[in-house]
Write an enzyme that holds these catalytic residues in place. Structure first.
Site, PDB file in Angstrom:
ATOM      1  N   ASP A  65       0.830  -1.205   0.000  1.00  0.00           N
ATOM      2  CA  ASP A  65       0.000   0.000   0.000  1.00  0.00           C
ATOM      3  C   ASP A  65       0.869   1.263   0.000  1.00  0.00           C
ATOM      4  O   ASP A  65       0.688   2.158   0.810  1.00  0.00           O
ATOM      5  CB  ASP A  65      -0.949  -0.006   1.205  1.00  0.00           C
ATOM      6  CG  ASP A  65      -1.971   1.131   1.135  1.00  0.00           C
ATOM      7  OD1 ASP A  65      -2.343   1.527   0.021  1.00  0.00           O
ATOM      8  OD2 ASP A  65      -2.391   1.639   2.211  1.00  0.00           O
ATOM      9  N   GLU A  91       1.189  -3.168  -5.119  1.00  0.00           N
ATOM     10  CA  GLU A  91       0.715  -1.805  -4.856  1.00  0.00           C
ATOM     11  C   GLU A  91       1.863  -0.935  -4.333  1.00  0.00           C
ATOM     12  O   GLU A  91       1.758  -0.284  -3.302  1.00  0.00           O
ATOM     13  CB  GLU A  91      -0.489  -1.796  -3.905  1.00  0.00           C
ATOM     14  CG  GLU A  91      -1.363  -0.589  -4.127  1.00  0.00           C
ATOM     15  CD  GLU A  91      -2.650  -0.566  -3.310  1.00  0.00           C
ATOM     16  OE1 GLU A  91      -3.383   0.413  -3.471  1.00  0.00           O
ATOM     17  OE2 GLU A  91      -2.911  -1.499  -2.540  1.00  0.00           O
ATOM     18  N   TYR A 166      -0.837  -7.961  -8.989  1.00  0.00           N
ATOM     19  CA  TYR A 166      -1.769  -7.079  -8.288  1.00  0.00           C
ATOM     20  C   TYR A 166      -2.996  -6.972  -9.192  1.00  0.00           C
ATOM     21  O   TYR A 166      -3.024  -6.219 -10.164  1.00  0.00           O
ATOM     22  CB  TYR A 166      -1.114  -5.716  -8.051  1.00  0.00           C
ATOM     23  CG  TYR A 166      -2.034  -4.699  -7.433  1.00  0.00           C
ATOM     24  CD1 TYR A 166      -2.868  -5.024  -6.361  1.00  0.00           C
ATOM     25  CD2 TYR A 166      -2.077  -3.395  -7.918  1.00  0.00           C
ATOM     26  CE1 TYR A 166      -3.709  -4.084  -5.805  1.00  0.00           C
ATOM     27  CE2 TYR A 166      -2.909  -2.442  -7.357  1.00  0.00           C
ATOM     28  CZ  TYR A 166      -3.721  -2.790  -6.307  1.00  0.00           C
ATOM     29  OH  TYR A 166      -4.571  -1.857  -5.750  1.00  0.00           O
ATOM     30  N   ASP A 205      -1.890  -9.890  -4.327  1.00  0.00           N
ATOM     31  CA  ASP A 205      -3.215  -9.402  -3.965  1.00  0.00           C
ATOM     32  C   ASP A 205      -4.129  -9.692  -5.154  1.00  0.00           C
ATOM     33  O   ASP A 205      -4.086  -8.988  -6.164  1.00  0.00           O
ATOM     34  CB  ASP A 205      -3.147  -7.909  -3.666  1.00  0.00           C
ATOM     35  CG  ASP A 205      -4.512  -7.304  -3.351  1.00  0.00           C
ATOM     36  OD1 ASP A 205      -5.517  -8.042  -3.374  1.00  0.00           O
ATOM     37  OD2 ASP A 205      -4.564  -6.088  -3.094  1.00  0.00           O
ATOM     38  N   ASN A 207      -7.364  -9.625  -5.033  1.00  0.00           N
ATOM     39  CA  ASN A 207      -8.546  -8.774  -4.932  1.00  0.00           C
ATOM     40  C   ASN A 207      -9.852  -9.542  -5.030  1.00  0.00           C
ATOM     41  O   ASN A 207     -10.814  -9.093  -5.673  1.00  0.00           O
ATOM     42  CB  ASN A 207      -8.483  -7.647  -5.972  1.00  0.00           C
ATOM     43  CG  ASN A 207      -8.154  -6.315  -5.322  1.00  0.00           C
ATOM     44  OD1 ASN A 207      -8.659  -5.998  -4.247  1.00  0.00           O
ATOM     45  ND2 ASN A 207      -7.305  -5.537  -5.963  1.00  0.00           N
ATOM     46  N   ASP A 277      -5.086 -12.007  -0.302  1.00  0.00           N
ATOM     47  CA  ASP A 277      -3.720 -12.310  -0.739  1.00  0.00           C
ATOM     48  C   ASP A 277      -3.511 -13.818  -0.707  1.00  0.00           C
ATOM     49  O   ASP A 277      -3.843 -14.477   0.282  1.00  0.00           O
ATOM     50  CB  ASP A 277      -2.730 -11.606   0.178  1.00  0.00           C
ATOM     51  CG  ASP A 277      -2.964 -10.100   0.194  1.00  0.00           C
ATOM     52  OD1 ASP A 277      -2.300  -9.394  -0.578  1.00  0.00           O
ATOM     53  OD2 ASP A 277      -3.838  -9.630   0.960  1.00  0.00           O
ATOM     54  N   ASP A 302      -2.135  -1.877   5.104  1.00  0.00           N
ATOM     55  CA  ASP A 302      -3.477  -2.373   5.435  1.00  0.00           C
ATOM     56  C   ASP A 302      -3.633  -3.843   5.042  1.00  0.00           C
ATOM     57  O   ASP A 302      -4.676  -4.443   5.271  1.00  0.00           O
ATOM     58  CB  ASP A 302      -4.581  -1.506   4.813  1.00  0.00           C
ATOM     59  CG  ASP A 302      -4.381  -1.246   3.325  1.00  0.00           C
ATOM     60  OD1 ASP A 302      -3.417  -1.776   2.739  1.00  0.00           O
ATOM     61  OD2 ASP A 302      -5.195  -0.492   2.746  1.00  0.00           O
TER      62      ASP A 302
END
Length: 312
Positions: A65, A91, A166, A205, A207, A277, A302
């Site tokens: 992040d 990210e 990502y 990640d 998502n 993840d 985060d």
């Protein structure tokens, strides 16, 4: 990642407050004391396969992040303690020219690879840091509409491919859901092509929380990015194409195991989270799987880091 929690207050339903002043008996009966959150405890690392092969490869993946902020929050101290053979980051939100010297100068990882968004500064981005030099490294999946956002790095090693990704977020109001569905199809085809050459490890990640067990509040999030039927189906199709979710292979019934918590509403301290993840493996690598870890106490983002142990 356009963060789920910033656009969704459904998780607030999980937080019950008791002000201790119920005005009448009926309300007093209904008033519930706030329950202590159930936290996930990462069990001791299992360093052998089911048939006794010793782990000899350790990969860590972390959505940071924002790489520069994560470095300032001492993320690299945790990495040095974990000491993976390969570190994959997502990210990063950082152009290669702006990378902090703290990470570019890391002698532990002499082979470093970066990918960023071509169009938006401070958006997306992935990295891979390796102790051993890969045979080859490629960027993207061969489709310009996806690759301009800097979302994938693939490294070829003698026995396997390692892909860090990502995956695009469907975004607030699901404005990118159609794009995400296209991505899922194209990415699956890309991974299947690699898998025909040699087995692969996909980390990052992704998502999506695949099943209800993978987030705290499934009921309230069915129409939100990361838990729509379309995204969940996309992940199911990936597994059906010959891949396995390594964590669920080992811990099929484990609840409360999350890797992302919004910064809002003290979600992390209450463990109101999502498992976004993953380490996804070619099924041919399952006999080599020792452990798939969620390092839920590691701070700096985060998301928390995840670590894979393999015997190769």
């Amino acid at each position: 990642m356009s963060k789920r929690g910033k656009k969704n207050n459904d998780d607030a339903a999980d937080v019950e407050q008791d002000n201790g002043a119920a005005p009448n008996a009926k309300k007093a009966k209904k008033a519930k004391e706030a329950e202590a959150p159930v936290m996930y405890e990462d069990p001791p690392d299992q360093l052998t396969t089911k048939d006794g092969q010793a782990a000899n490869l350790k990969i860590t993946s972390w959505n940071v992040d924002g790489l520069r902020a994560w470095v300032k929050k001492k993320g690299l101290d945790w990495v040095r303690e974990e000491a993976p053979d390969v570190l994959c980051l997502q990210e990063t939100k950082c152009a290669e020219k702006a990378l902090p010297q703290d990470i570019t100068s890391m002698s532990e990882y002499p082979h470093k690879y970066w990918a960023g968004s071509e169009e938006k500064e401070g958006y997306s981005g992935v990295a891979m840091l390796c102790k051993t030099e890969p045979l080859s490294v490629t960027y993207g999946i061969g489709k310009e509409e996806h690759d301009k956002e800097g979302r994938v790095i693939t490294a070829e090693f003698p026995k396997f491919f390692l892909v860090t990704a990502y995956v695009p977020n469907a975004s607030r109001g699901l404005v990118r859901l159609d794009y995400r569905k296209t991505w899922d199809e194209d990415f699956r085809a890309y991974l299947s092509g690699l898998d025909q050459r040699k087995p692969l490890v996909l980390c990052g990640d992704l998502n999506v929380a695949h099943q209800e067990i993978d987030l705290k509040n499934p009921k309230g999030n069915r129409k939100n990015a990361g838990f729509t039927p379309e995204e969940r189906e996309g992940f199911s199709k990936l597994l059906e194409a010959g891949f396995a979710d390594s964590f669920r292979e080992l811990y099929p019934q484990q609840e409360y195991a999350y890797t992302f918590w919004t910064y809002m509403m003290n979600a992390r301290s209450k463990n109101v989270g999502w498992r976004l993840d993953y380490f996804v493996l070619s099924r041919a690598l399952l006999p080599n799987l020792c452990d798939s870890k969620i390092r839920s106490t590691a701070m700096g983002s985060d998301h928390c880091p995840i670590t894979l142990h393999l015997a190769l």
